[in-house]
Motif scaffolding. Structure first.
Motif, PDB file in Angstrom:
ATOM      1  N   PRO A  65     103.085  48.726   1.242  1.00  0.00           N
ATOM      2  CA  PRO A  65     103.189  47.687   2.351  1.00  0.00           C
ATOM      3  C   PRO A  65     104.638  47.014   2.323  1.00  0.00           C
ATOM      4  O   PRO A  65     105.419  47.018   1.029  1.00  0.00           O
ATOM      5  CB  PRO A  65     102.145  46.692   1.917  1.00  0.00           C
ATOM      6  CG  PRO A  65     101.286  47.513   0.860  1.00  0.00           C
ATOM      7  CD  PRO A  65     102.298  48.878   0.322  1.00  0.00           C
ATOM      8  N   SER A  66     105.231  46.742   3.326  1.00  0.00           N
ATOM      9  CA  SER A  66     106.195  45.995   3.419  1.00  0.00           C
ATOM     10  C   SER A  66     106.691  44.808   2.558  1.00  0.00           C
ATOM     11  O   SER A  66     105.737  44.160   2.478  1.00  0.00           O
ATOM     12  CB  SER A  66     106.866  45.739   4.832  1.00  0.00           C
ATOM     13  OG  SER A  66     105.944  44.922   5.175  1.00  0.00           O
ATOM     14  N   PRO A  67     107.640  44.589   1.575  1.00  0.00           N
ATOM     15  CA  PRO A  67     107.747  43.471   0.543  1.00  0.00           C
ATOM     16  C   PRO A  67     108.167  42.436   1.459  1.00  0.00           C
ATOM     17  O   PRO A  67     108.776  42.421   2.294  1.00  0.00           O
ATOM     18  CB  PRO A  67     108.747  44.159  -0.437  1.00  0.00           C
ATOM     19  CG  PRO A  67     109.669  45.120   0.375  1.00  0.00           C
ATOM     20  CD  PRO A  67     108.786  45.490   1.512  1.00  0.00           C
ATOM     21  N   LEU A  68     107.599  41.164   0.879  1.00  0.00           N
ATOM     22  CA  LEU A  68     107.995  39.994   1.578  1.00  0.00           C
ATOM     23  C   LEU A  68     108.276  38.962   0.146  1.00  0.00           C
ATOM     24  O   LEU A  68     107.322  38.877  -0.575  1.00  0.00           O
ATOM     25  CB  LEU A  68     106.839  39.161   2.193  1.00  0.00           C
ATOM     26  CG  LEU A  68     107.273  37.787   2.622  1.00  0.00           C
ATOM     27  CD1 LEU A  68     108.539  37.906   3.594  1.00  0.00           C
ATOM     28  CD2 LEU A  68     106.225  37.241   3.602  1.00  0.00           C
ATOM     29  N   GLY A  69     109.344  38.493   0.066  1.00  0.00           N
ATOM     30  CA  GLY A  69     109.727  37.757  -1.084  1.00  0.00           C
ATOM     31  C   GLY A  69     109.170  36.253  -1.135  1.00  0.00           C
ATOM     32  O   GLY A  69     108.534  36.066   0.110  1.00  0.00           O
TER      33      GLY A  69
END
Lengths: 261, 224
Positions: A65-69
């Protein structure tokens, strides 16, 4: 059919369609080699290749899954900036002595400018007639060198980063949408004693953790407010009466209840 | 029925020559993997375009939820990731597509380079292709900021500091990108959003059109 400068074009609109012969294209046997019609024969095969590619791509997307900080915090001074991976080689280049400090322009504009400029003008720099790689050794060697250094710089830059630690430090915390009841009798006490560390929305800050989602009971919160925690909050922060402490604890628990809904 | 519709339109706008330009052409043997498997290297360009189409479509869906302002940008992405049906997949496609498109572009560029396919008469198309590469890097740079998380914010800050060091036009360039000579904030985010969603895609579409028209005019380069 010859038009213009005598170049031959296949399936080109400048070969005016012969209206009397309807729209039947030229017989493909007129062309040499085992050619194939783009439409629909070749396009069907291209769809196949595209589908296989798409399956691979979707597997990658689903597996990672695309990372989100965490939400950007401009006051965070401990965060080490890092660009996306395809800029890492430029970033790493600037760490070399000859490309930083007084020579920053060389590292930032000079070297990348020459490299990308040469890429843009490659047909004019390598203007001999031969197309095979061994007929144009200089161009090929330059390209291989540029490629190797780009890969090397990217690798060096990426290998110095502890990616897991980086990801752990930059976790997204759910946005806090809790309505803070400022008319609550405990709010004034919270504002006076706790807000500077735990934030105006109880979501925590640099100096204190979030109070939302706390697992402590009312008694424990009361004790922590007065005596602090081991290795964390210092003692003696809250100095009010027992009655005020009760109001403060009630305020914190009320906000927690609202947040849990 | 389809033939009738086609004829009806063709009578009025004469679409047959356009159709011939787009689809009615021969695929030479040396680029057809069915005849020579090694010809799969000729797929890289088409696959790059395929990923670009994925990027355009997924990006269009992302803007249905994304809010380009510093209060809500991160929250809208978080909401998209955690609440919206398939939101994580659509964002994942856009996120990974951004990397895959660079990889495919690189492979396509290397194929053309090592085959010497940029030689006369295809110099112009090579230059257009390299410009497309630059546009893609610009899209990557501006898109990285949009989720407004820590890594986005600080990477952009460094990028803008570098822009500032460009001789002569450095300060103006930074203000143009960031909207302010000091703050990386609300103005920066809206500008990067506009650049990422309007300016660069417009340039990309124009260049892609030129790229494809040139391919159709000049045909693909012959076998080595």
């Amino acid at each position: 059919m010859k038009k213009g400068k005598g170049m031959k074009f296949v399936g080109d609109s400048r070969i005016s369609a012969d209206r009397t012969l309807s729209r039947i294209p030229k017989d493909y046997s007129e062309y040499p080699g085992r050619t194939e019609a783009f439409w629909p024969n070749f396009l069907l095969k291209e769809w196949l290749a595209g589908s296989v590619f798409l399956v691979g791509f979707m597997c990658l997307t689903l597996a990672h899954p695309s990372p989100l900080g965490g939400l950007a915090d401009p006051t965070n001074s401990s965060f080490i900036p890092l660009p996306d991976w395809y800029f890492l080689f430029l970033y790493e280049l600037l760490k070399y002595k000859f490309a930083s400090g007084d020579y920053i322009l060389l590292g930032m504009i000079g070297i990348p400018g020459i490299a990308f400029g040469a890429l843009l003008l490659a047909p004019f720099l390598d203007n001999g007639p031969g197309r095979r790689p061994h007929q144009r050794p200089i161009a090929v060697i330059m390209m291989l060198l540029a490629l190797a250094s780009t890969v090397w710089l990217t690798y060096t830059s990426a290998s110095h980063v502890n990616w897991e630690e980086r990801a752990a430090m930059d976790q997204p915390t759910p946005p806090n949408s809790v309505e803070i009841d400022t008319s609550h009798e405990g709010y004034g006490l919270y504002e006076a004693s706790c807000l500077s560390c735990h934030g105006d929305a109880l979501a925590g800050g640099a100096a204190g953790p979030s109070l939302i989602g706390t697992e402590h009971t009312a008694e424990e919160i009361g004790v922590i407010a007065r005596e602090g925690t081991e290795g964390g909050m210092p003692a003696g922060i809250f100095t009010g009466s027992d009655e005020e402490l009760e109001q403060l604890v009630d305020f914190i628990l009320t906000v927690n209840e609202a947040a849990a809904e | 029925m389809l033939q009738k519709i086609y004829d009806w339109i063709d009578e009025r706008v004469d679409i047959t020559p356009i159709w011939r330009d787009i689809a009615d052409h021969e695929v030479p043997e040396h680029v057809n993997p069915a005849h020579h498997f090694s010809a799969f290297v000729y797929c890289f360009g088409g696959l790059t375009f395929f990923v670009v189409v994925i990027q355009i479509l997924s990006g269009m869906f992302l803007t249905m939820y994304y809010v380009p302002d510093i209060e809500n940008a991160w929250r809208s992405v978080y909401y998209l990731q955690s609440e919206v049906a398939h939101g994580q997949i659509v964002r994942g496609m856009h996120h990974w597509g951004a990397s895959v498109v660079i990889v495919m572009l690189l492979l396509h560029t290397l194929r053309v380079f090592f085959q010497g396919a940029y030689k006369k008469p295809r110099e112009l198309n090579w230059m257009v292709g390299v410009l497309i590469f630059f546009i893609m890097l610009g899209l990557g740079f501006t898109g990285y900021l949009l989720p407004w998380d820590n890594k986005a914010y600080f990477a952009t800050q460094v990028g803008l500091q570098m822009a500032e060091q460009v001789p002569i036009i450095g300060d103006e360039l930074k203000v143009l990108l960031a909207g302010d000579d000091e703050i990386v904030g609300a103005q920066t985010l809206t500008r990067f959003f506009a650049i990422h969603v309007f300016f660069l895609p417009a340039a990309l579409f124009a260049l892609l059109a030129v790229h494809f028209i040139l391919i159709r005019r000049q045909g693909i380069s012959g076998p080595l």
